[in-house]
Scaffold this active site. Structure first.
Site, PDB file in Angstrom:
ATOM      1  N   ASP A   1       0.991  -1.217  -0.008  1.00 49.00           N
ATOM      2  CA  ASP A   1       0.212   0.063   0.023  1.00 49.00           C
ATOM      3  C   ASP A   1       0.806   1.196   0.024  1.00 49.00           C
ATOM      4  O   ASP A   1       1.998   1.139   0.069  1.00 49.00           O
ATOM      5  CB  ASP A   1      -0.867   0.107   1.413  1.00 49.00           C
ATOM      6  CG  ASP A   1      -2.153   0.790   0.872  1.00 49.00           C
ATOM      7  OD1 ASP A   1      -2.322   1.775   0.263  1.00 49.00           O
ATOM      8  OD2 ASP A   1      -3.307   0.347   1.596  1.00 49.00           O
TER       9      ASP A   1
ATOM     10  N   GLU B   1     -10.432   6.476   4.610  1.00 52.84           N
ATOM     11  CA  GLU B   1      -9.691   5.824   5.353  1.00 52.84           C
ATOM     12  C   GLU B   1      -9.768   6.209   6.789  1.00 52.84           C
ATOM     13  O   GLU B   1     -10.797   6.500   7.539  1.00 52.84           O
ATOM     14  CB  GLU B   1      -8.354   5.858   5.101  1.00 52.84           C
ATOM     15  CG  GLU B   1      -7.957   5.424   3.442  1.00 52.84           C
ATOM     16  CD  GLU B   1      -6.691   5.477   3.006  1.00 52.84           C
ATOM     17  OE1 GLU B   1      -5.812   4.740   3.602  1.00 52.84           O
ATOM     18  OE2 GLU B   1      -6.512   5.772   1.875  1.00 52.84           O
TER      19      GLU B   1
END
Length: 633
Positions: free
Chosen positions: A313, A519
């Site tokens: 990521d 997020e």
């Protein structure tokens, strides 16, 4: 003898880096007629350590030049959230930018093309005028529409076309997390709390990449042409099960539950030929996934036989240490040795390259690990035809936000709506609404705000507010376009009782919800709506018959207000085509969606999933009232 030797010597003197075999045209990796493994093997034997490590690097387009691509042999670029070539950039501008970087990669010694990635998670959502589809939380409820099991596959195909229209070949999609706790800020990226629904939704991979041939080797990546993109199943594994739903936190789970809840969609994704898999920021029983050799190499690669490449990521290896980027050399070692093949180092790529080079030379990271990574990356690039067709073009530019794709998104909105309440008395439903009512009130913060109804991961990483971010139809404008021409539609964001009583409204439509987030910024321990939305519900529904349309990325606290509503619709994050909401409110289509996650009464119940001893939701998993299409007047 001399007649053969002299011209060869002259050629080698002019091109000292070209081998005798190359001079004779024996460059197998450039020949598409050669078997895949032959091409990989031929290219690998020509590569230096620097060229191999360069292939393992993915960096953000910001501050990068074509010379960077050439000199560092960079294997991949990306646009992170909001990273664009220009404000409101056209498809042509995108293509020109990507091609400039690609030409830099192609000008390197071996001419290995780079692959460009972007977060196209609900359509090509970073690009101006692109079609914005409902987020996954909405698509998950469409599973009960048996007349169209291929909806997500069609969405994947449309998204692939729009991504390719900008010259980009790689989408960081789909998210196949199983969100077990709505307090998680990424819950709207999850199709469901139920793994069987998430498994079904992996059909989007066949839309993005193309339908995998029956004879294709299991576990091998597949991309079926220039109108398809490499997909990325994420985030491996267990990111939807973290403690208290905290983003990037620890998932405490038994091996049985890991394999039965969080893993099945990965297995199906691999069977469907997914090209790449992204590792999660989260930990598994205390071990950082980015450093888990047991899970990444042992289980994903060896047990599940995944043959594509594993990507980190964004700054993922930095976060292996408690303080991000602290002891970075250790993070490089741990991440690469765990089995990560391509490392997303958006900015400090030279630091990563230097550290990894030093570790290979010192045998801290074995050369076999580097070779495994590069073989996997090259396998994807060869499979998708990147060596034969490295450059994008403008032939698909008219697919960006085209009418066909917007109609598909509108259809998806209709099928993703869940009717939670319809009338205070079952025999007297409020919906569908009358189109010919003399005067109706539309209220709420989300009624006329395209950015709010699209949510996070839209143009900007965290999403934006307002109607100038891209093209689309707000719910307010959709209502105006649907009612009878004689009907007066009055919009007031938060009207008081005096305003409502003095205007003689037939009924009200209240559209409220969560502001955009992404997020960690979306993590919430209380899951309450903003006060502005709650006051609008109280003011309007306490005064006049109302239907509340809730725009949210997950279930939120709503029980104290349900009694005052005549009707309640969960619209999730519908995207750019608000007309789909009006289509169903006014009866042109019926409500068909059913909850893909339970709707809690209070946050004190969380986490709560079907089968738990304390399972007592406000609306149970699978709930959803239905209406029939009707001609209203």
């Amino acid at each position: 003898m001399a007649k053969t030797w002299i011209p060869l010597m002259g050629l080698m003197l002019l091109c000292p880096l070209v081998s005798m075999a190359e001079a004779q045209g024996d460059i197998k990796y450039k020949d598409p007629k050669q078997p895949l493994n032959t091409r990989i093997k031929d290219l690998m034997k020509r590569m230096t350590l620097a060229e191999k490590i360069g292939q393992m690097v993915q960096i953000d387009r910001v501050n990068i030049t074509a010379d960077t691509m050439k000199n560092y042999f960079i294997g991949s670029l990306l646009s992170s959230g909001g990273s664009v070539p220009a404000l409101q950039a056209s498809a042509e501008t995108w293509v020109n930018m990507v091609n400039e970087f690609q030409r830099g990669a192609l000008s390197s010694r071996l001419g290995i093309p780079m692959i460009y990635g972007i977060d196209a998670v609900h359509g090509h959502n970073t690009v101006y005028k692109a079609t914005i589809f409902p987020h996954n939380v909405g698509l998950g409820v469409t599973r009960h529409v048996f007349l169209d099991p291929d909806l997500v596959k069609r969405i994947g195909a449309a998204t692939a076309l729009e991504v390719r229209a900008t010259g980009i070949q790689y989408a960081f999609s789909p998210c196949i997390a199983v969100c077990r706790d709505p307090r998680w800020g990424r819950c709207y990226e999850s199709y469901s709390e139920d793994h069987t629904i998430v498994q079904a939704m992996t059909d989007i991979i066949s839309g993005l990449q193309g339908e995998i041939p029956f004879t294709h080797a299991k576990g091998t990546p597949y991309v079926g042409g220039m109108d398809k993109v490499a997909a990325c199943a994420k985030h491996f594994v267990g990111d939807g099960g973290t403690v208290n739903g905290i983003n990037e936190n620890n998932t405490v789970v038994s091996r049985h539950d890991l394999l039965s809840i969080h893993m099945p969609a990965y297995y199906l994704s691999i069977i469907k030929g997914v090209s790449t898999i992204m590792v999660s920021y989260s930990s598994l029983n205390g071990e950082k996934m980015h450093a888990s050799r047991d899970m990444v190499t042992g289980f994903l690669k060896n047990t599940l036989n995944f043959r594509g490449f594993v990507i980190s990521d964004w700054k993922g290896i930095d976060r292996i240490t408690p303080i991000p980027h602290d002891n970075y050399s250790y993070s490089v070692e741990a991440g690469v040795n765990a089995g990560i093949d391509m490392v997303m180092v958006p900015y400090n790529y030279t630091e990563f390259i230097d550290d990894l080079t030093r570790q290979v030379n010192n045998k801290v990271v074995p050369m076999s690990r580097i070779d495994d990574a590069v073989k996997r990356i090259l396998r994807v690039k060869f499979t998708m035809g990147l060596f034969e067709n490295p450059l994008g073009n403008s032939s698909l530019a008219d697919k960006i936000g085209c009418k066909e794709h917007r109609e598909l998104a509108r259809e998806a909105v209709r099928k993703s709506l869940v009717l939670l309440k319809n009338g205070k008395i079952a025999a007297q439903p409020m919906l569908p609404l009358a189109k010919k009512a003399p005067k109706i009130l539309v209220a709420g913060t989300h009624a006329d705000n395209l950015g709010y109804q699209c949510g996070g991961w839209t143009i900007e990483w965290q999403g934006v507010s307002g109607n100038n971010l891209t093209e689309g139809t707000t719910i307010l404008n959709a209502i105006k376009a649907t009612v009878d021409p004689s009907t007066e539609v009055v919009f007031s964001e938060n009207p008081d009782a005096n305003f409502i009583n003095s205007n003689g409204f037939s009924y009200a439509i209240v559209v409220v919800g969560e502001p955009p987030y992404a997020e960690t910024m979306g993590d919430s321990l209380n899951l309450t709506l903003p006060e502005s939305g709650l006051s609008t519900i109280s003011n309007v529904c306490g005064t006049i018959k109302c239907v509340v349309v809730l725009i949210s990325g997950r279930p939120v606290v709503i029980e104290p207000y349900v009694e005052s509503m005549e009707a309640l619709v969960a619209a999730w994050l519908p995207g750019s085509e608000g007309q789909g909401v009006a289509d169903v409110l006014f009866g042109d289509y019926g409500f068909t969606g059913r909850l893909a996650r339970n709707w809690f009464r209070s946050v004190e119940q969380l986490p709560m999933n079907v089968g738990d001893a304390h399972y007592d939701p406000l609306f149970h998993f699978g709930f959803g009232l239905k209406t029939n299409p009707t001609k209203t007047s």
